[in-house]
Design an enzyme around this catalytic site. Structure first.
Site, mmCIF file in Angstrom:
data_model
loop_
_atom_site.group_PDB
_atom_site.id
_atom_site.type_symbol
_atom_site.label_atom_id
_atom_site.label_comp_id
_atom_site.label_asym_id
_atom_site.label_seq_id
_atom_site.Cartn_x
_atom_site.Cartn_y
_atom_site.Cartn_z
ATOM 1 N N ASP A 310 -27.282 -38.978 44.113
ATOM 2 C CA ASP A 310 -26.557 -39.515 45.255
ATOM 3 C C ASP A 310 -27.600 -40.121 46.209
ATOM 4 O OD1 ASP A 310 -24.624 -40.243 47.065
ATOM 5 O OD2 ASP A 310 -23.610 -38.319 47.101
HETATM 6 C C1 BGC Z 1 -21.818 -40.572 48.848
HETATM 7 C C2 BGC Z 1 -21.325 -40.994 47.484
HETATM 8 C C3 BGC Z 1 -21.335 -42.495 47.366
HETATM 9 C C4 BGC Z 1 -22.728 -43.008 47.664
HETATM 10 C C5 BGC Z 1 -22.850 -44.514 47.553
HETATM 11 C C6 BGC Z 1 -23.126 -41.253 49.209
HETATM 12 O O1 BGC Z 1 -23.496 -41.001 50.523
HETATM 13 O O2 BGC Z 1 -21.973 -39.179 48.872
HETATM 14 O O3 BGC Z 1 -20.039 -40.479 47.257
HETATM 15 O O4 BGC Z 1 -20.914 -42.874 46.087
HETATM 16 O O5 BGC Z 1 -23.083 -42.636 48.980
HETATM 17 O O6 BGC Z 1 -22.194 -45.153 48.568
#
Ligand code: BGC
Length: 753
Positions: A310
């Site tokens: 993530d």
């Molecule tokens: C979130 C994810 C997301 C990613 C990309 C992160 O902060 O936890 O769910 O897919 O950002 O935007």
């Protein structure tokens, strides 16, 4: 051989042996991947494992891009030619129209062709989590929690198909969705992104979403579909405090019983990628835990796809989790724990340090090959979309047909929680005052991940869409008055206006919360803002019937006002196609059929899920009445009068086969109105060596019950349904008796293995 001659020799070998992506990617077989890996340099491999934010290659500063956002060629050249970047994500802070997306995606593709030796395509990924929310004009569906309230997996599959198509139409082949975290803590800022609190419901809905995103062929994604990304593996939603990215303490049994099934169902359905949980479980950040990322995900659950971190989660091993002394150590930990691609995403430090680690011999090239093979396999499985197809799909974005599906989801998700004296449906001639901070707000209808990350910037609202009051006016005309009356968190009493409400027949109070997600969505109190409670109390004091409509990220507590409201409707975050549908529900043109996919709590310290343990049900008087939510899981009223009867269980008699039980129930509709009704079947294991839950969902089905008609629902249960994760940390079945609950009816199953 001296250094110069070695590199000359290397270049010649590469030129001769490199067969190129174009040929080798055609049939995507494993030996071709091995061939590619043989030909790639360490830098090229590490580049494939690097994912950057689009901001890095756009003109301007990160998070402060020059409008309209556009690629800065020199930055893109650097990403492709110098760092061999494998993936780009996101939009730079807000949604783009389709043509702007095409420009961005085409520039990347062109640069790969011109500047990359390997010509391996860059995989673009995005969060299209309730429709293609970062594409201007796309269809916005209700959020996942609302989708779950439909209890209609085929419809959720259709939502995912449309989302895939509208995402593909801009040239993006990879979607960071669905969220398969089970919503166990209603205070969590991402509760609305889940399919609710039940592992089985999350599994069934999640499977529908995966099949909708990826299409029928789980090994080859055609140009109308996208690769799905199940997230966030594992236990992300289990944080003890309910605050985002805080520690979870979860036993092996809980992980397998509650948090794994939805991911396992998605893996079995062919989910191609997974995103890792940013948090920690039992003191170990998941990004640094090979027991979760390899032993569990790969060896036990047999996931062969690609694992992406993530956002910034490698550097967070240093800055937030304090398990690595510096970024290089963090890169080492994460790669050795099993990540394949790093959502870095704002610099090339990961790339640089991983190259160093390989050159120093701390990480082997074989380890890189494992991850790069998965990335290449993914890229080979995703068909490229031709310009002609993309242009052809353009007209589909936000088209009438797609909006109709979004409206059907609204119609089937909105949940009627209270309806005293059948105050609803409203009469057309009734004089109505629509009020409250959610009555005339598209952003509150849409929720987060709507054109922007937090979804609060009204600049991106589509004013051709109807708010709730506009929807009601389109049906009730001049009988519908409107006044905001109260802000989300401040209220000033206006005695004169309150007095004037005596002229009204009904007050519709639309309350809720400002959209938010992730860290910005953390709260200290689950109660609805005091200002709104006071406001609704004043409305109640007018003596006129108050219909409460809730638009919220999670179930905000409304105990002080709930009983005095005449009717209560949970609208969730239904998206900007909901205005008219909500009006049709309130006026009775649509019969509500949504059911809560979670327990709506009454008090802050009683956040029990429906499948709590018997000990949690014990009250102060030692009865089993401690589960007193505002509304239980699965609750939802209809305008029709539905009666459940004749619950029957029969066991198959064949001596050779595994036993199976057929459970049937009749639902009678005593009214003149047809009704869609979801029947939920629960089992309760009377005695087990691991404390059983008071009940667990095993099946559900939604059917149309015609006016004055009777419909039979039939479910088949097998021995697997009787199993639980035992002390062996594996599914076990013990002989005994199970209660079967459907509605208020109860039957029993007996079984000895
Ligand atoms: C979130 C994810 C997301 C990613 C990309 C992160 O902060 O936890 O769910 O897919 O950002 O935007």
């Amino acid at each position: 051989m001296n250094k110069g001659r070695r590199s000359l020799f290397f270049c010649i070998v590469v030129l001769i042996s490199f067969n190129g992506w174009a040929q080798l990617s055609k049939d995507g077989n494993v030996s071709n991947i091995a061939q590619l890996l043989k030909d790639m340099t360490i830098e090229e491999k590490v580049g494939q494992m690097t994912q950057i934010n689009v901001d890095v290659i756009c003109e301007g500063e990160i998070y402060k891009l020059v409008e309209p956002h556009h690629i800065q060629q020199s930055k893109l050249d650097e990403a492709i030619a110098k760092w061999h970047v494998g993936s780009v994500l996101n939009c730079g802070g807000h949604a783009y129209p389709v043509d702007q997306w095409h420009q961005i995606i085409r520039s990347i593709e062109r640069t790969v062709q011109e500047k990359s030796r390997t010509k391996i395509p860059v995989l673009y990924g995005i969060d299209a989590i309730h429709g293609a929310n970062y594409v201007m004009g796309s269809t916005l569906f209700p959020q996942q929690l609302a989708q779950a309230a439909t209890f209609h997996p085929a419809l959720i599959q259709q939502v995912a198909e449309i989302t895939a198509l509208e995402t593909r139409a801009v040239g993006i082949p990879w979607n960071f969705s669905p969220v398969l975290d089970v919503g166990r803590n209603p205070a969590w800022s991402r509760f609305f992104e889940t399919y609710g609190e039940d592992p089985y419901v999350c599994s069934v809905m999640g499977r529908g979403a995966i099949e909708g995103y990826q299409g029928e062929n789980a090994t080859k994604i055609d140009d109308q579909h996208v690769a799905a990304c199940m997230k966030h593996f594992l236990g992300y939603s289990g944080a003890r405090t309910g605050k985002d990215r805080t520690p979870a303490y979860l036993s092996d049994i809980q992980l397998r019983e509650i948090y794994m099934p939805s991911f396992q169902a998605a893996i079995d359905a062919g989910a191609m990628t997974v995103m890792i949980n940013s948090g920690e479980i039992n003191g170990i950040p998941v990004h640094a835990n090979p027991k979760i990322l390899v032993d569990l995900l790969r060896n036990e659950m047999h996931f062969n796809g690609m694992a992406v971190t993530d956002w910034e989660d490698v550097i967070k091993l240093v800055k937030v989790h304090h398990v690595a002394v510096d970024l290089k150590e963090a890169v080492y930990q994460a790669v050795m724990a099993g990540i394949d691609m790093c959502m870095v995403p704002n610099d090339y430090d990961f790339t640089r340090l991983l190259i160093e680690l390989v050159k120093e011999g701390r990480i082997t090239e074989q380890r890189l090959d494992q991850s790069v093979a998965r990335i290449l396999q993914l890229k080979m499985s995703v068909s490229k979309i031709s310009d002609a197809t993309a242009v052809g799909l353009k007209d589909k974005i936000g088209c009438e047909e797609h909006i109709k599906v979004a409206q059907q989801v609204v119609a089937e998700s909105v949940t009627l929680l209270q309806n005293k004296d059948n105050i609803l449906p409203l009469k057309k001639e009734a004089k109505i005052m629509v009020t409250g901070p959610a009555a005339h707000s598209l952003i509150l209808m849409n929720g987060a991940w709507s054109r922007t990350w937090q979804g609060v910037d009204t600049t991106w609202e589509d004013h051709s869409k109807m708010t709730i009051v506009e929807g009601l006016r389109s049906m009730g005309g001049k009988n519908v008055g409107y006044r905001k009356g109260c802000e989300l968190n401040s209220y000033k009493k206006d005695e004169k206006w309150l007095k004037s409400l005596q002229k009204m027949d009904v007050i519709i109070a639309c309350v809720g919360e400002l959209p938010s997600t992730e860290k910005p969505g953390d709260i200290d109190d689950l109660s609805l803002e005091r200002a709104q409670i006071k406001f609704v109390n004043d409305l109640i004091k007018t003596g006129k019937p108050v219909v409460l409509v809730l638009l919220e990220n999670r179930p905000r507590l409304i105990e002080p006002i709930a009983d005095q409201c005449a009717a209560i409707i949970m609208a969730y975050q239904p998206g900007d196609n909901a205005g008219e549908v909500l009006a049709k529900i309130l006026y009775g043109e649509i019969n509500p059929s949504g059911k809560l996919p979670f327990t709506y709590p009454r008090f802050n310290q009683s956040l029990l899920t429906y499948d709590h343990k018997h000990s949690e049900a014990l009250d102060q008087k030692f009865g089993e009445n401690a589960y007193q939510p505002q509304w239980p899981f699965g609750f939802g009223l209809s305008y029709s009068q539905l009666v459940y009867k004749n619950l029957k269980v029969s066991r198959s008699s064949s001596a050779t086969e595994q036993p199976a039980w057929t459970v049937s129930i009749e639902v009678e509709n005593k009214s003149d109105r047809p009704a869609l009704e979801t029947v939920i079947l629960y089992l309760h294991d009377q005695v087990a060596s691991v404390t059983p839950s008071v009940r667990k969902v095993k099946r559900f089905e939604k059917k149309m019950v015609p006016a004055k008609g009777v419909v039979v629902y039939e479910f088949v249960l097998g021995t697997d349904d009787l199993s639980f994760i035992g002390m062996s940390v594996k599914p076990e079945i013990e002989g005994g008796v199970w209660d079967v609950y459907v509605g208020d009816l109860k039957a029993q199953i007996e079984y000895q293995p």
